[in-house]
Design a protein around this motif. Structure first.
Motif, PDB file in Angstrom:
ATOM      1  N   GLY A   1       0.827  -1.200   0.000  1.00 10.47           N
ATOM      2  CA  GLY A   1       0.000   0.000   0.000  1.00 10.47           C
ATOM      3  C   GLY A   1       0.862   1.252   0.000  1.00 10.47           C
ATOM      4  O   GLY A   1       1.897   1.313  -0.660  1.00 10.47           O
ATOM      5  N   ARG A   2       0.446   2.232   0.772  1.00 14.99           N
ATOM      6  CA  ARG A   2       1.178   3.503   0.816  1.00 14.99           C
ATOM      7  C   ARG A   2       2.581   3.344   1.390  1.00 14.99           C
ATOM      8  O   ARG A   2       3.460   4.164   1.120  1.00 14.99           O
ATOM      9  N   MET A   3       2.805   2.321   2.203  1.00 12.91           N
ATOM     10  CA  MET A   3       4.122   2.139   2.808  1.00 12.91           C
ATOM     11  C   MET A   3       5.147   1.603   1.816  1.00 12.91           C
ATOM     12  O   MET A   3       6.346   1.693   2.059  1.00 12.91           O
ATOM     13  N   CYS A   4       4.709   1.081   0.686  1.00 11.21           N
ATOM     14  CA  CYS A   4       5.647   0.738  -0.383  1.00 11.21           C
ATOM     15  C   CYS A   4       5.993   2.057  -1.073  1.00 11.21           C
ATOM     16  O   CYS A   4       5.151   2.665  -1.731  1.00 11.21           O
TER      17      CYS A   4
ATOM     18  N   HIS B   1       7.378  10.764  -2.597  1.00 13.58           N
ATOM     19  CA  HIS B   1       7.793  11.819  -1.669  1.00 13.58           C
ATOM     20  C   HIS B   1       6.937  13.076  -1.811  1.00 13.58           C
ATOM     21  O   HIS B   1       6.860  13.885  -0.893  1.00 13.58           O
ATOM     22  N   ARG B   2       6.266  13.226  -2.947  1.00 10.96           N
ATOM     23  CA  ARG B   2       5.422  14.405  -3.182  1.00 10.96           C
ATOM     24  C   ARG B   2       3.978  14.191  -2.733  1.00 10.96           C
ATOM     25  O   ARG B   2       3.193  15.135  -2.729  1.00 10.96           O
ATOM     26  N   GLU B   3       3.617  12.971  -2.366  1.00  9.81           N
ATOM     27  CA  GLU B   3       2.234  12.678  -2.000  1.00  9.81           C
ATOM     28  C   GLU B   3       1.919  13.209  -0.599  1.00  9.81           C
ATOM     29  O   GLU B   3       2.672  12.977   0.350  1.00  9.81           O
ATOM     30  N   ALA B   4       0.806  13.901  -0.497  1.00  9.60           N
ATOM     31  CA  ALA B   4       0.394  14.491   0.789  1.00  9.60           C
ATOM     32  C   ALA B   4       0.130  13.422   1.847  1.00  9.60           C
ATOM     33  O   ALA B   4       0.288  13.678   3.039  1.00  9.60           O
TER      34      ALA B   4
ATOM     35  N   PRO C   1       3.079   8.069   4.251  1.00  8.82           N
ATOM     36  CA  PRO C   1       2.991   7.647   5.655  1.00  8.82           C
ATOM     37  C   PRO C   1       4.176   8.082   6.519  1.00  8.82           C
ATOM     38  O   PRO C   1       4.088   8.018   7.751  1.00  8.82           O
ATOM     39  N   LEU C   2       5.245   8.539   5.916  1.00  3.86           N
ATOM     40  CA  LEU C   2       6.399   8.980   6.698  1.00  3.86           C
ATOM     41  C   LEU C   2       6.372  10.478   7.012  1.00  3.86           C
ATOM     42  O   LEU C   2       7.220  10.967   7.762  1.00  3.86           O
TER      43      LEU C   2
END
Length: 179
Positions: free
Chosen positions: A16-19, A39-42, A45-46
């Motif tokens: 999911g988002r963590m990949c 890295h540009r996604e709002a 998860p990090l």
């Protein structure tokens, strides 16, 4: 041969988002290069407080190392006749033992000589390219050098030690002198 996100997600523990990786753009028996736009996604998860700090780049590098391990395991299986793009093999009957062609579980044990060349990742406009080069290793561990960049701008560099199947460390192996 480029391998997409679906291939990556099917072979590393992150889903999911963590990949964080979008594709493998090149690889060999000692190196891997991966591309990411996450890295540009709002909703990355990090992110913390709306920002993605440069230290999060270590996770991008760790995932590239995991992908490299999966590629090497798949390549070894392909040498025995299984196609590289085949689904990962099911776990063997012995609990905790990976099936032939499956990568051993790896744990990031240490990072060294990490250099930050930026403060944040979320303000980087271009895609991230993560290069990981296996400098040394055996069946129990590997030493990688890594670099995270965007276009020609270096963002993060360092070295990492990955330990495979830590549950079977020498002191816990059947027949070891510590039993």
């Amino acid at each position: 041969m480029r391998l997409n996100r679906a291939w990556i997600e099917s072979r590393i523990p992150h889903h999911g988002r963590m990949c964080l990786l979008d594709e493998v753009i090149a690889w060999s028996d000692v190196r891997v290069s991966c591309r990411s736009s996450t890295h540009r996604e709002a909703d990355n998860p990090l992110r913390a407080y709306g920002k993605l700090g440069i230290a999060c780049g270590i996770e991008y590098a760790a995932q590239a190392m995991a992908v490299h391990g999966a590629l090497i395991a798949a390549s070894s299986a392909a040498d025995r006749g299984a196609p590289l793009a085949a689904p990962p093999a099911a776990a063997s009957a012995a609990a905790g033992t990976p099936a032939a062609g499956s990568p051993a579980a790896g744990f990031l044990a240490a990072v060294r000589d990490v250099r930050f060349h930026s403060l944040r990742l979320d303000d980087v406009q271009g895609d991230l390219i993560c290069d990981a080069v296996r400098m040394a290793g055996d069946a129990t561990s590997a030493l990688y050098e890594f670099e995270l960049r965007s276009e020609e701008t270096r963002l993060l560099t360092g070295r990492a030690t990955v330990v495979f199947d830590a549950a079977l460390s020498p002191s816990r192996r059947p027949g070891s002198s510590d039993e």
